[in-house]
Scaffold this motif. Sequence first.
Motif, PDB file in Angstrom:
ATOM      1  N   ILE A   1      34.780 -43.884 -15.854  1.00 32.58           N
ATOM      2  CA  ILE A   1      35.407 -45.204 -16.010  1.00 32.58           C
ATOM      3  C   ILE A   1      35.970 -45.676 -14.671  1.00 32.58           C
ATOM      4  O   ILE A   1      35.835 -46.850 -14.301  1.00 32.58           O
ATOM      5  N   LEU A   2      36.583 -44.751 -13.938  1.00 31.31           N
ATOM      6  CA  LEU A   2      37.189 -45.113 -12.651  1.00 31.31           C
ATOM      7  C   LEU A   2      36.134 -45.617 -11.670  1.00 31.31           C
ATOM      8  O   LEU A   2      36.380 -46.566 -10.921  1.00 31.31           O
ATOM      9  N   ILE A   3      34.971 -44.987 -11.676  1.00 29.35           N
ATOM     10  CA  ILE A   3      33.885 -45.427 -10.788  1.00 29.35           C
ATOM     11  C   ILE A   3      33.498 -46.874 -11.098  1.00 29.35           C
ATOM     12  O   ILE A   3      33.277 -47.683 -10.194  1.00 29.35           O
ATOM     13  N   GLN A   4      33.445 -47.195 -12.380  1.00 31.58           N
ATOM     14  CA  GLN A   4      33.100 -48.569 -12.774  1.00 31.58           C
ATOM     15  C   GLN A   4      34.181 -49.560 -12.357  1.00 31.58           C
ATOM     16  O   GLN A   4      33.884 -50.682 -11.936  1.00 31.58           O
ATOM     17  N   LEU A   5      35.441 -49.128 -12.456  1.00 33.78           N
ATOM     18  CA  LEU A   5      36.542 -50.032 -12.111  1.00 33.78           C
ATOM     19  C   LEU A   5      36.663 -50.261 -10.606  1.00 33.78           C
ATOM     20  O   LEU A   5      37.248 -51.253 -10.175  1.00 33.78           O
ATOM     21  N   ILE A   6      36.124 -49.338  -9.807  1.00 39.00           N
ATOM     22  CA  ILE A   6      36.176 -49.509  -8.350  1.00 39.00           C
ATOM     23  C   ILE A   6      35.109 -50.487  -7.865  1.00 39.00           C
ATOM     24  O   ILE A   6      35.180 -51.002  -6.754  1.00 39.00           O
ATOM     25  N   SER A   7      34.145 -50.782  -8.696  1.00 37.98           N
ATOM     26  CA  SER A   7      33.034 -51.647  -8.294  1.00 37.98           C
ATOM     27  C   SER A   7      33.535 -53.029  -7.868  1.00 37.98           C
ATOM     28  O   SER A   7      34.604 -53.482  -8.301  1.00 37.98           O
ATOM     29  N   PRO A   8      32.775 -53.714  -7.008  1.00 38.76           N
ATOM     30  CA  PRO A   8      33.187 -55.035  -6.507  1.00 38.76           C
ATOM     31  C   PRO A   8      33.411 -56.082  -7.599  1.00 38.76           C
ATOM     32  O   PRO A   8      34.054 -57.103  -7.352  1.00 38.76           O
ATOM     33  N   ASP A   9      32.890 -55.833  -8.800  1.00 38.56           N
ATOM     34  CA  ASP A   9      33.060 -56.805  -9.885  1.00 38.56           C
ATOM     35  C   ASP A   9      34.484 -56.823 -10.429  1.00 38.56           C
ATOM     36  O   ASP A   9      34.882 -57.781 -11.098  1.00 38.56           O
ATOM     37  N   SER A  10      35.244 -55.768 -10.169  1.00 39.43           N
ATOM     38  CA  SER A  10      36.605 -55.671 -10.704  1.00 39.43           C
ATOM     39  C   SER A  10      37.604 -56.381  -9.798  1.00 39.43           C
ATOM     40  O   SER A  10      37.335 -56.637  -8.620  1.00 39.43           O
ATOM     41  N   ASP A  11      38.765 -56.655 -10.367  1.00 40.70           N
ATOM     42  CA  ASP A  11      39.845 -57.252  -9.592  1.00 40.70           C
ATOM     43  C   ASP A  11      40.357 -56.256  -8.559  1.00 40.70           C
ATOM     44  O   ASP A  11      40.302 -55.036  -8.767  1.00 40.70           O
ATOM     45  N   SER A  12      40.858 -56.753  -7.449  1.00 44.39           N
ATOM     46  CA  SER A  12      41.289 -55.884  -6.352  1.00 44.39           C
ATOM     47  C   SER A  12      42.410 -54.930  -6.776  1.00 44.39           C
ATOM     48  O   SER A  12      42.465 -53.784  -6.315  1.00 44.39           O
ATOM     49  N   GLN A  13      43.300 -55.389  -7.667  1.00 42.05           N
ATOM     50  CA  GLN A  13      44.380 -54.514  -8.128  1.00 42.05           C
ATOM     51  C   GLN A  13      43.836 -53.341  -8.939  1.00 42.05           C
ATOM     52  O   GLN A  13      44.272 -52.198  -8.771  1.00 42.05           O
TER      53      GLN A  13
END
Length: 401
Positions: free
Chosen positions: A166-178
Motif C-alpha cells: 500500500i505504501l508503494i502505491q501511496l508514494i506514486s506521483p498520483d498521490s498528494d504530496s503529504q
Amino acid sequence: IIKQATQLLNSKRKLMIEDSNIDDSKLKNYLEPQNDEEEEEPIEKMIINKKKENFQVQIRNSKKKQILQNNRVKMYQKYVKEIIHENGEQSQSIKSMIPEHILQSPQKLQIYLNQFIEDFKKEFENYNPQDYSALFKSLNHLRQFSFLQQSASVITQLIQSNLHNILIQLISPDSDSQLRYEAAWLLTNCLAASNCEDLDFITRNNYVNISEAFASLYQLWDNEKLFEIGIWGLTNLCVDIKEAAELFYQKYGFEKIEEKFITYQNNIDIQENLSWMMTVFSQYNKIFTKADKMTFLKLAEKQVMQNTNSSIQHYGIRIIYQLTIDDDCCQAIVKREKLIDFLLQLTHNSQYISYVIGIMGNIIACQYEVSQILMNHNILEYLSIALDNVRVDVRKESMWC
C-alpha cells in the motif's frame, strides 16, 4: 567428463602406438583405463570439499549481512530515542493514541496494532483522492507507532501485514504530496529497522517497485521534504540490496549529484543524507562510469578537506576508501598531493586512522610505482605511529600497507 576425456586420450594413444614401433607392453600400465572406484573417490572428495567451501562462504556472507543489519537497527533505535527526546510532544501524542495498559503488554499491543492496520487497509480501499484526511491521519499514526520503544516488534508486524504494498502505491506521483511524504517515511522506517528475515520479505519481489517509488521522490529537487525522504529511503534500500542500487544507477545515474550539493549547500541534513547516499553507492563503484568515479572523488575531497561537519567528513573518507579499489581513482588521488597530506594528518584521529591506512594500502596495491610518492609524504613515519595503536585492526592495516 574426466572419464570421457581419459577414454578419448587412451584411444588416441593406442592409434599412435599402432603406427609406431613402440612396444605395447612398455606402455601397458599407462594405457589401461583406471579403476572407476579409484577415479570417483577423489572426485567425490573434491565435490565435498567444494560444498564445504561454498557453505563456509555462505556462513561468512550471512554473518557479515547480519552484522550490517544489526548495526543499522541499532542506529535506527538510537534515532528513535533522539526523536522522542527532542520532540516530547510527539512522544505524548503516541501515548495519547494508545492506552497505557496496552503499551505495557506486548500481546495487547500486537492485537491493537493488527486491528489498526486492518482499519487502515479498509480506509485505503475506500480512498478518495479528493478527500484523504482520514487516510492521512491513520498513516501518520502508523508512522508514529514505528517510533515506539517496542519499534522492532512493531516494524516486524507492519512488514508481515504486507503494508508495504500500500505504501508503494501511496508514494506514486498520483498521490498528494503529504501522503507521499508520510508513506515514504513509514516505508523507510520499515527498511531501516527491519531484521534479515523482514528485509528479505519486504524486498524479495518488491525491490524494483520500492526503488522506483523512492527514485520518483529523488527527482523532485524543488520539494525539499520529498527530495530528502527520497534520498533517505533509497539509501536504506540500496545499502543491502545491490540489485536495487544497480537498477537505480543504470536508470538515473549521478550526473547531477554535484548540482544537488550546490542547491542544498545550506541544508546540513540534506548534505549529510547525500553524503551517506554516496557512501553506500560507492561500494558498488565497479558499475560506475569513469566520469562518475571522478565526480564522487571530487565531492569526497571537498567533504574531507573543506567541510567542518564531522559526519560529512567521515562519509567523505569512507567514499575515498571504497573508490581506491579502482586503478583510475588511485592515479587521480596520487596527483592530489594536498589531499594525501591531509589524509595522513588524519591518522592522529582514532575515528579515521583505519580508513586512511586502508586508502594508502589500496593505492600501493593498485600502483606499486607510486610508493616513492607516498614515501616523499613521509608515510613511513605515520605507519610507524600506527603500528603502536591499541587497535588490532589498525596495526594489521599498517603492517599490510
